[in-house]
Design an enzyme around this catalytic site. Structure first.
Site, PDB file in Angstrom:
ATOM      1  N   TYR A   1       6.857  39.644 -40.696  1.00  0.00           N
ATOM      2  CA  TYR A   1       7.827  38.559 -40.352  1.00  0.00           C
ATOM      3  C   TYR A   1       9.142  39.121 -39.651  1.00  0.00           C
ATOM      4  O   TYR A   1       9.622  38.622 -38.804  1.00  0.00           O
ATOM      5  CB  TYR A   1       8.388  38.127 -41.813  1.00  0.00           C
ATOM      6  CG  TYR A   1       9.332  37.200 -41.939  1.00  0.00           C
ATOM      7  CD1 TYR A   1       9.408  35.683 -41.319  1.00  0.00           C
ATOM      8  CD2 TYR A   1      10.490  37.466 -42.133  1.00  0.00           C
ATOM      9  CE1 TYR A   1      10.512  34.800 -41.211  1.00  0.00           C
ATOM     10  CE2 TYR A   1      11.704  36.593 -42.320  1.00  0.00           C
ATOM     11  CZ  TYR A   1      11.632  35.435 -41.660  1.00  0.00           C
ATOM     12  OH  TYR A   1      12.627  34.545 -41.620  1.00  0.00           O
TER      13      TYR A   1
ATOM     14  N   ARG B   1      14.589  28.802 -49.762  1.00  0.00           N
ATOM     15  CA  ARG B   1      13.733  29.531 -48.750  1.00  0.00           C
ATOM     16  C   ARG B   1      13.500  31.012 -49.382  1.00  0.00           C
ATOM     17  O   ARG B   1      14.565  31.525 -49.925  1.00  0.00           O
ATOM     18  CB  ARG B   1      14.778  29.956 -47.517  1.00  0.00           C
ATOM     19  CG  ARG B   1      15.037  28.768 -46.690  1.00  0.00           C
ATOM     20  CD  ARG B   1      15.798  29.081 -45.234  1.00  0.00           C
ATOM     21  NE  ARG B   1      17.124  29.605 -45.635  1.00  0.00           N
ATOM     22  CZ  ARG B   1      18.127  29.751 -44.680  1.00  0.00           C
ATOM     23  NH1 ARG B   1      17.907  29.655 -43.587  1.00  0.00           N
ATOM     24  NH2 ARG B   1      19.074  30.167 -44.891  1.00  0.00           N
TER      25      ARG B   1
ATOM     26  N   PHE C   1      27.260  47.389 -28.108  1.00  0.00           N
ATOM     27  CA  PHE C   1      26.282  46.106 -28.692  1.00  0.00           C
ATOM     28  C   PHE C   1      25.325  46.604 -29.490  1.00  0.00           C
ATOM     29  O   PHE C   1      25.029  45.618 -30.468  1.00  0.00           O
ATOM     30  CB  PHE C   1      25.749  45.677 -27.461  1.00  0.00           C
ATOM     31  CG  PHE C   1      24.749  44.282 -27.641  1.00  0.00           C
ATOM     32  CD1 PHE C   1      25.452  43.193 -27.757  1.00  0.00           C
ATOM     33  CD2 PHE C   1      23.351  44.663 -27.593  1.00  0.00           C
ATOM     34  CE1 PHE C   1      24.551  42.066 -27.900  1.00  0.00           C
ATOM     35  CE2 PHE C   1      22.593  43.691 -27.739  1.00  0.00           C
ATOM     36  CZ  PHE C   1      23.106  42.174 -27.948  1.00  0.00           C
TER      37      PHE C   1
END
Length: 215
Positions: A7, A66, A126
């Site tokens: 996942y 969730r 980044f």
């Protein structure tokens, strides 16, 4: 755990792959960036597992709730994932939380290896800034019962400092080193995964200290 890792791969690992291929194709980075699958996978999983660990309360308050904590972990400490919201289950909740963090920290060394091979300054910042914030967040969450009561965040002043100072690989090395040492200082004997976490942290510290850019 296989489903949990899969996942996290689909949510964040694929992003890492796409960005790595983009960096390579645009020639901002070396062509090998497209091929370091194990490293960009760990970059994505480290961030996603940090978010899942931190967001226990927020995720369960969604309608419908969730559930992202893997059953392979939480079922060792409770009959139901929601049990940790009850203050009487704080001890088992912390064991589960610390188990989640121990698992996330196994990706830290690969993150360093990925960040080290970045050449472009903008790409470096980044990629590196979210990783140093992730290890700081995991430290803030470790053995912290507030994770089950409210959103736990690093201090704004620390976040700003990280944004401003994460400009070189040396700064990343020192950040991972400092938080690893802080982790070691707060591991309670009651943590069933204490030995595993200590080994992960000591290996990470040794890796950092042996790097020529650390000094």
């Amino acid at each position: 755990m296989e489903d949990y890792n899969l996942y996290c791969w689909y949510v964040a690992g694929l992003v890492g792959e796409g960005l790595s291929r983009l960096f390579a194709a645009s020639q901002l980075e070396d062509k090998k960036f497209a091929d370091v699958r194990n490293l960009y996978t760990s970059m994505g999983l480290f961030l996603q597992k940090t978010n899942i660990t931190r967001d226990y309360k927020e995720d369960l308050e969604e309608q419908p709730p969730r559930i992202f904590y893997p059953k392979a972990i939480w079922s060792k400490y409770a009959n139901d994932i929601t049990d940790f919201k009850d203050s009487k289950n704080v001890e088992s909740g912390l064991m589960c939380l610390n188990d989640m963090i121990t698992d996330a920290m196994t990706h830290a060394a690969d993150c360093l290896d990925y960040i080290e091979i970045i050449k472009d300054p903008d790409v470096f910042r980044f990629c590196a800034i979210p990783q140093v914030m992730a290890i700081a967040t995991l430290y803030e969450c470790y053995n912290n019962p507030n994770v089950f009561k409210k959103e736990v965040k690093i201090r704004k002043s620390l976040a700003v400092k990280m944004i401003l100072t994460t400009t070189t690989f040396k700064s990343v090395l020192h950040c991972f080193h400092d938080f690893s040492r802080k982790f070691l200082a707060i591991i309670p004997p009651s943590d069933p995964n204490a030995d595993k976490l200590k080994q992960t942290l000591n290996d990470l510290i040794a890796k950092v200290q042996s790097h020529p850019k650390f000094n």
